[in-house]
Design an enzyme around this catalytic site. Structure first.
Site, short mmCIF file in Angstrom:
data_model
loop_
_atom_site.label_atom_id
_atom_site.label_comp_id
_atom_site.label_asym_id
_atom_site.label_seq_id
_atom_site.Cartn_x
_atom_site.Cartn_y
_atom_site.Cartn_z
N ASP A 83 19.41 37.20 91.46
CA ASP A 83 18.81 38.37 90.80
C ASP A 83 19.93 38.89 90.21
O ASP A 83 21.00 39.33 91.00
CB ASP A 83 18.01 39.14 91.32
CG ASP A 83 17.29 40.23 90.60
OD1 ASP A 83 16.05 39.80 89.96
OD2 ASP A 83 17.90 41.28 90.51
N ASN A 88 19.86 45.07 78.36
CA ASN A 88 18.74 44.88 77.30
C ASN A 88 18.69 46.28 76.73
O ASN A 88 18.53 46.45 75.39
CB ASN A 88 17.40 44.37 77.97
CG ASN A 88 17.54 42.89 77.91
OD1 ASN A 88 17.93 42.17 77.42
ND2 ASN A 88 16.59 42.43 79.17
N ASP A 93 19.80 37.77 76.10
CA ASP A 93 19.52 36.52 76.41
C ASP A 93 20.79 35.60 76.28
O ASP A 93 20.95 34.72 76.95
CB ASP A 93 18.82 36.00 74.83
CG ASP A 93 17.25 36.55 74.68
OD1 ASP A 93 16.92 36.84 75.97
OD2 ASP A 93 16.87 36.41 73.67
N GLU A 147 15.47 37.86 84.82
CA GLU A 147 16.83 37.64 85.34
C GLU A 147 16.94 37.01 86.72
O GLU A 147 18.06 37.18 87.43
CB GLU A 147 17.47 38.95 85.56
CG GLU A 147 17.15 40.02 86.25
CD GLU A 147 15.85 40.81 86.21
OE1 GLU A 147 15.74 41.92 86.65
OE2 GLU A 147 15.34 40.58 85.03
#
Length: 255
Positions: A210, A218, A227, A253
């Site tokens: 993770d 973001n 991305d 993620e």
């Protein structure tokens, strides 16, 4: 002098192309008149006045209709008929309808190798009647061959379409199991793989990864940059794993 029965037929309109004829007859007058009848009936005619000439024309053109005089020199009629039968047996695509001509005055029995016997002198109607079964049979064989070719084309087309459908199905299956962004396997693919390993009761190691603080990337730089980060991470992990290892993006993620 020509017999009255051999009077020239009146011209007839041209029809669809008729099968060619090999006319083997040493008598030039009778051969010429028969050839005239045949051409008026729409046939292409190959005229042979000797055995050697007949064999040469037959081997060169393979005409489906054969008219040969029973008294052809050097036992030529029997040799030519025998050769045509042997060729048909060796080559199924070749068809020969043979007509043996013999004179009414001789009274000799026709050679059994022929399909039909034609008494000479003859006339246009008799010649047409003798050749008609062979022409009909040839037309039937050509229709069957056309149908066979059409069926073969249809089969090949169906095979190609089936293969294309299989490829499209496989492509959709891969797409359904692939993450669009990273091109790794997606959550569904991961669960399918885990179930398969569980069913086989084999050894299995699972590592869950993770990305910490990914939400901040973001929020600060936008999802486009996020991305790019995910793609870069997937690329690096591909380089670090062994050939037998499987990588999956479970979502967000998480890998």
């Amino acid at each position: 002098m020509l017999q009255p029965e051999m009077a020239l037929p009146p011209p007839i309109p041209k029809e669809r192309r008729r099968p060619s004829v090999l006319l083997a007859d040493a008598d030039p007058a009778r051969r010429g008149l028969l050839a005239h009848h045949l051409r008026h009936m729409g046939h292409e005619v190959w005229e042979a006045n000797s055995v050697a000439n007949a064999f040469e024309l037959f081997e060169c053109h393979h005409p489906p209709l054969l008219l040969v005089d029973q008294n052809f020199p050097a036992n030529g009629a029997e040799r030519l008929l025998q050769h045509s039968r042997e060729l048909e047996e060796r080559t199924p695509s070749i068809f020969v309808w043979s007509v043996l001509m013999h004179n009414k005055q001789t009274g000799s029995d026709p050679i059994p190798l022929c399909d039909q016997a034609l008494l000479t002198p003859t006339n246009h109607d008799d010649l047409h009647r003798i050749l008609a079964p062979g022409i009909r049979l040839l037309g039937l064989l050509e229709s069957l061959e056309s149908e066979r070719e059409a069926a073969q084309i249809a089969l090949e087309t169906a095979h190609r379409e089936t293969k294309r459908a299989q490829m499209a199905t496989e492509r959709m299956r891969r797409q359904a199991l692939t993450d669009d962004l990273t091109r790794l396997g997606n959550r569904r693919a991961a669960l399918d793989h885990l179930k398969d390993c569980w069913d086989k009761k084999g050894s299995l190691g699972v590592v869950m990864l993770d990305l910490d603080h990914f939400k901040e990337i973001n929020d600060q730089f936008g999802h486009g940059v996020g991305d790019v980060v995910l793609e870069a991470v997937a690329t690096r992990w591909r380089r670090c794993t062994r050939s037998g290892d499987q990588l999956y993006r479970m979502g967000g993620e998480e890998f």
